[in-house]
Write an enzyme that holds these catalytic residues in place. Sequence first.
Site, PDB file in Angstrom:
ATOM      1  N   TYR A 170      67.107 -86.594  36.222  1.00 38.47           N
ATOM      2  CA  TYR A 170      66.146 -86.599  35.117  1.00 38.47           C
ATOM      3  C   TYR A 170      65.323 -87.886  35.105  1.00 38.47           C
ATOM      4  CZ  TYR A 170      64.289 -86.716  30.355  1.00 38.47           C
ATOM      5  OH  TYR A 170      63.459 -86.812  29.265  1.00 38.47           O
ATOM      6  N   GLY A 205      57.129 -74.845  24.504  1.00 38.77           N
ATOM      7  CA  GLY A 205      56.611 -74.960  23.140  1.00 38.77           C
ATOM      8  C   GLY A 205      57.441 -74.352  22.037  1.00 38.77           C
TER       9      GLY A 205
END
Length: 269
Positions: A176, A35
């Site tokens: 990924y 975050g």
Amino acid sequence: MSSLPPAHASAEPLVAANGGQYPSLVDRAVLITGGATGIGESLVAHFAQQGARVGFVDIADAAAADLLGRLGEVRHTPVYAHCDLTDIDALRHAVDTLRASLGPISVLVNNAANDVRHAVDTVTSTSWDAGIAVNLKHQFFAAQAVIGDMKQLGGGSIINFGSISWKLKQGGMPVYTTSKAAVQGLTRSLARDFGPFNVRVNTIVPGWVMTDKQIRLWVDATSKDEIARGQCINRDLMPADIACMALFLAADDSRMCTAQDFVVDGGWV
């Protein structure tokens, strides 16, 4: 060719000026991973502006402190916990720490990831495991850590983050893209297991979001041309565009949405 974006996406306001209000999010405990920067900082700011009790984890302590200093006045000041999400014991400890401050977790936003580029011939067994750990594994264990809270509350919302990269058959980062494809399978399996407890599980699938990191490392004239050809709406996709979708999926307004993929990419895939 569209013009290049500004040098730093942080010039964008933390919260979208035209964002909606979700009364059901007021005082709701929301846990956000990754975050401190990028999409994550926008998520923290948007949920805080809704009056939610926000806790977030990251390893970027300085960026987290900077974000908290820029938030302005909100109903509940977000709470930050340093956590390397690839350490599952540390993740569990961070969840316990934030729960002690926020109360039972009602919303989990599994945002954290690292899309570092890597060629096939450079991948080792160790780097493969590390890529899965930072892009996929923690999403499951974060959900496992909060499901007890959501059962206690009578419901909740888990929002996993995928990517359009594998849908576009993008090369140059196979670990990924494999991880992000797997996220959508994780979402659907957890949605079935958690549905009886009124817990919804969905995936946000972002396109190429113009974060500081993307602009600094990978966005150039060639990639801007690629975006212009791919997206139906030829405008920069910003972190706030993703955060606004997350608000909807966290709120009661989406109470019958689960096991779904919500693509926010300007119409690329």
